[in-house]
Design a protein around this motif. Structure first.
Motif, PDB file in Angstrom:
ATOM      1  N   THR A 108      -5.826   5.425   4.710  1.00  0.00           N
ATOM      2  CA  THR A 108      -6.787   4.935   3.746  1.00  0.00           C
ATOM      3  C   THR A 108      -6.532   3.237   3.789  1.00  0.00           C
ATOM      4  OG1 THR A 108      -6.461   6.819   2.524  1.00  0.00           O
ATOM      5  CG2 THR A 108      -7.061   4.727   1.281  1.00  0.00           C
ATOM      6  N   ILE A 111     -11.188   5.199  -6.912  1.00  0.00           N
ATOM      7  CA  ILE A 111     -11.296   3.970  -7.611  1.00  0.00           C
ATOM      8  C   ILE A 111     -12.636   3.170  -7.212  1.00  0.00           C
ATOM      9  CG2 ILE A 111     -10.242   1.740  -7.500  1.00  0.00           C
ATOM     10  CD1 ILE A 111      -7.878   3.147  -7.427  1.00  0.00           C
ATOM     11  N   LEU A 168      -4.781  -4.565  -4.636  1.00  0.00           N
ATOM     12  CA  LEU A 168      -3.683  -3.331  -5.067  1.00  0.00           C
ATOM     13  C   LEU A 168      -2.967  -3.877  -6.262  1.00  0.00           C
ATOM     14  CD1 LEU A 168      -2.864  -1.962  -1.555  1.00  0.00           C
ATOM     15  CD2 LEU A 168      -4.471  -0.733  -3.403  1.00  0.00           C
ATOM     16  N   PRO A 182      -4.024   2.410  -8.308  1.00  0.00           N
ATOM     17  CA  PRO A 182      -3.992   3.120  -7.254  1.00  0.00           C
ATOM     18  C   PRO A 182      -2.427   3.860  -6.975  1.00  0.00           C
ATOM     19  CG  PRO A 182      -3.372   0.565  -7.186  1.00  0.00           C
ATOM     20  CD  PRO A 182      -3.980   1.110  -8.532  1.00  0.00           C
ATOM     21  N   ALA A 228       0.672  -1.201   0.003  1.00  0.00           N
ATOM     22  CA  ALA A 228      -0.108  -0.012  -0.011  1.00  0.00           C
ATOM     23  C   ALA A 228       1.024   1.125  -0.027  1.00  0.00           C
ATOM     24  CB  ALA A 228      -0.913  -0.214   1.309  1.00  0.00           C
ATOM     25  N   VAL A 279      -0.587   4.723  -1.013  1.00  0.00           N
ATOM     26  CA  VAL A 279      -1.776   4.704  -0.248  1.00  0.00           C
ATOM     27  C   VAL A 279      -1.266   5.131   1.139  1.00  0.00           C
ATOM     28  CG1 VAL A 279      -3.547   3.232   0.640  1.00  0.00           C
ATOM     29  CG2 VAL A 279      -2.946   2.732  -1.671  1.00  0.00           C
ATOM     30  N   THR A 303      -4.328   7.213  -8.582  1.00  0.00           N
ATOM     31  CA  THR A 303      -5.638   7.531  -8.125  1.00  0.00           C
ATOM     32  C   THR A 303      -6.001   6.980  -6.576  1.00  0.00           C
ATOM     33  OG1 THR A 303      -6.339   7.294 -10.411  1.00  0.00           O
ATOM     34  CG2 THR A 303      -8.241   7.366  -8.792  1.00  0.00           C
ATOM     35  N   ASP A 304      -6.506   7.593  -5.743  1.00  0.00           N
ATOM     36  CA  ASP A 304      -6.827   7.277  -4.373  1.00  0.00           C
ATOM     37  C   ASP A 304      -7.889   6.041  -4.324  1.00  0.00           C
ATOM     38  OD1 ASP A 304      -9.512   8.545  -3.306  1.00  0.00           O
ATOM     39  OD2 ASP A 304      -8.398   9.984  -4.620  1.00  0.00           O
ATOM     40  N   LEU A 305      -7.894   5.266  -3.304  1.00  0.00           N
ATOM     41  CA  LEU A 305      -8.901   4.275  -3.337  1.00  0.00           C
ATOM     42  C   LEU A 305     -10.196   4.714  -3.387  1.00  0.00           C
ATOM     43  CD1 LEU A 305      -6.924   1.759  -0.757  1.00  0.00           C
ATOM     44  CD2 LEU A 305      -7.243   1.542  -3.485  1.00  0.00           C
TER      45      LEU A 305
END
Length: 305
Positions: A218, A278, A244, A270, A209, A214, A273-275
């Protein structure tokens, strides 16, 4: 009635009366004897109790110096444990002189202001030092480790380990210890997962992550969502890591599945782009399907690998 018969009957009545009187006397004597015995026994018990009470009080009084000695011995033992832990902290962290003295002051301060003793605070510092924290970093992180232990109902060693692992996994500084503790506590209080399960999940997914950008909050939130669906601990960590990786490096089948959802690879990467975005994109993709039942097969192509 003939006189002889009357005389015989009178004699019998006298005899019965006499026997009854004798029984009454005998019974009275027995009762009196019993009462006297009870009285003597009660007196003996009372006397014994009085003597015992006096003896006990005397014994307790004579033992007061021993109790004081025990208290002093316990204090000496606690101080010895504290000094022993701080010596180890110095050896492991390399702290000496004023730096080690500052660590001792911090440990004593925490021992006076938290539910943990100074020796336990020193043990926490030792755990942080063994995790590679410098003396300064340990001073910054130890208070938040104690807070996490209290909030999560954890042993201090556990909390310190969870804290240090997460800080290192996500490339954070010791000054971010409060941020990590907050992430653990907030998610464990609002999702079907506890601090231990969250830490176990991060063991499997935290490094991946962090590598994809990430943040710890998050990642913890994603683990919390999985927890609410009955997926916890190592299983949650494994699933998050797999998700991921599947989105970061999609297979041809995954790319085809995304196309069916009218999504591009960049929409779900990921690393860029943030989770949350997504998840929203995937939801829009499912809503765009003519037959929502197709989603299961498409998701199998995307995440099944």
């Amino acid at each position: 009635m003939p006189k002889t018969a009357q005389t015989s009957q009178a004699a019998d009545e006298v005899e019965m009366t006499t026997i009854s009187a004798l029984r009454l006397v005998i019974d009275s004597r027995g009762a009196a004897a019993g009462a006297a015995a009870f009285s003597r026994a009660t007196g003996q018990v009372t006397t014994s109790a009085t003597k015992a009470s006096a003896a006990t009080k005397g014994l307790m009084a004579s033992m007061k110096p021993l109790a004081a000695f025990v208290g002093i011995a316990a204090t000496v033992k606690t101080l010895a444990q504290f000094e022993e832990k701080m010596t180890l902290v110095g050896k492991v962290s390399g702290a000496t002189g004023a730096t080690l003295a500052a660590l001792e002051v911090k440990a004593r301060e925490l021992g006076a202001t938290t539910r943990f003793s100074g020796a336990q605070a020193a043990e926490g510092m030792l755990q942080l030092s063994r995790a590679g924290f410098t003396a300064q970093e340990s001073m910054l992180a130890i208070a938040d480790s104690l807070d996490l232990a209290t909030a999560g109902g954890l042993a201090l060693g556990e909390a310190t380990g969870f804290m240090s692992n997460a800080i290192r996994q996500f490339g954070l500084d010791a000054a971010d210890a409060g941020r990590v503790a907050d992430a653990f506590v907030v998610i464990s209080n609002n999702a079907n997962t506890d601090v231990r399960q969250l830490a176990e999940a991060l063991k499997y997914s935290g490094t991946i992550a962090a590598a994809l950008g990430v943040d710890v909050e998050t990642a913890a939130a994603a683990i919390g969502v999985l927890g609410d669906r009955g997926v916890q601990g190592s299983m949650a960590g494994t699933q998050l890591r797999g998700t991921l990786l599947a989105l970061a490096a999609p297979t041809d089948a995954a790319a085809a599945g995304l196309k069916k959802l009218h999504l591009s690879l960049s929409d779900v990467n990921p690393a860029t782009t943030d989770l949350v975005s997504i998840a929203q994109a995937l939801e829009r993709g499912i809503d765009s399907l003519a037959n929502p039942l197709e989603a299961a097969g498409i998701f199998a192509d995307i995440f099944g690998r």
